[in-house]
Design an enzyme around this catalytic site. Sequence first.
Site, mmCIF file in Angstrom:
data_model
loop_
_atom_site.group_PDB
_atom_site.id
_atom_site.type_symbol
_atom_site.label_atom_id
_atom_site.label_comp_id
_atom_site.label_asym_id
_atom_site.label_seq_id
_atom_site.Cartn_x
_atom_site.Cartn_y
_atom_site.Cartn_z
ATOM 1 C CE LYS A 20 -3.940 -2.435 1.997
ATOM 2 N NZ LYS A 20 -4.966 -2.489 3.053
ATOM 3 C CG PHE A 66 -13.850 0.876 6.969
ATOM 4 C CD1 PHE A 66 -13.356 0.468 5.736
ATOM 5 C CD2 PHE A 66 -14.592 -0.022 7.714
ATOM 6 C CE1 PHE A 66 -13.589 -0.812 5.252
ATOM 7 C CE2 PHE A 66 -14.835 -1.307 7.235
ATOM 8 C CZ PHE A 66 -14.327 -1.702 5.999
ATOM 9 N NE ARG A 114 -2.973 -6.862 6.436
ATOM 10 C CZ ARG A 114 -3.971 -7.632 6.032
ATOM 11 N NH1 ARG A 114 -4.465 -8.561 6.845
ATOM 12 N NH2 ARG A 114 -4.472 -7.488 4.817
ATOM 13 C CG ASN A 124 -4.200 -3.181 6.528
ATOM 14 O OD1 ASN A 124 -3.926 -2.648 5.458
ATOM 15 N ND2 ASN A 124 -5.223 -4.014 6.671
ATOM 16 C CG HIS A 127 -5.351 -6.374 -0.590
ATOM 17 N ND1 HIS A 127 -6.607 -6.324 -0.012
ATOM 18 C CD2 HIS A 127 -5.472 -7.181 -1.688
ATOM 19 C CE1 HIS A 127 -7.439 -7.059 -0.732
ATOM 20 N NE2 HIS A 127 -6.786 -7.592 -1.751
#
Length: 212
Positions: A20, A66, A114, A124, A127
Amino acid sequence: MQLLMPEPQIFVERTLALIKPDVVDKEEEIEDLILRSGFLITQKRKLHLSPEQCSNFYADQYGKAFFPNLTAYMSSGPLVAMVLARRHAVSYWKELLGPSNSIRARRTHPHSLRAIYGTDELRNALHGSLSISSAEREIRFMFPEVILEPIPVGQRARDYLNLYVKPTLLAGLTALCKEKPADPMTWLADWLIEHNPNKPRLQHQITEEEHH
């Protein structure tokens, strides 16, 4: 008494991994951990998703509180998408990732990715696909040009090996024993490349000079 051993079987799965935006600078370090965990990275690309693309990718999360923050986070910078392959890839990658909440991961799975790279429940770091079917959908989303053909398993895998792999490998090993080269691994690799039955061959065209 003869010991009956089960026949070897081949099981390969693919799953999608995302590095990410907030940990893209750790790309090489994370890739090294992935490879040392027994995965093969078969596809990889770096891309920057728009908020609309992120909404489509996380469509199953639509409506949750969220969701706006998730799409904003995932579109905040470049990310790295990878297709990982190995036996039971989906479950092994989820295990390596740890819980989705990085704060919880540091308590319960301190050695998970994570726990190491994530910040909180939203950020986090990485993915992973939740199932084989979601992996196929997500891989097609991130790699639309890739054709996902079914990988043979069980009897189909054994039939494929017997028909296409073993004959060529047996011929190569036989030639290796006759040749006895100083560097057998390199010699065999070169032999297999040269005698690859699937190697494309150019059709020989007869010129007028050769014809006459």
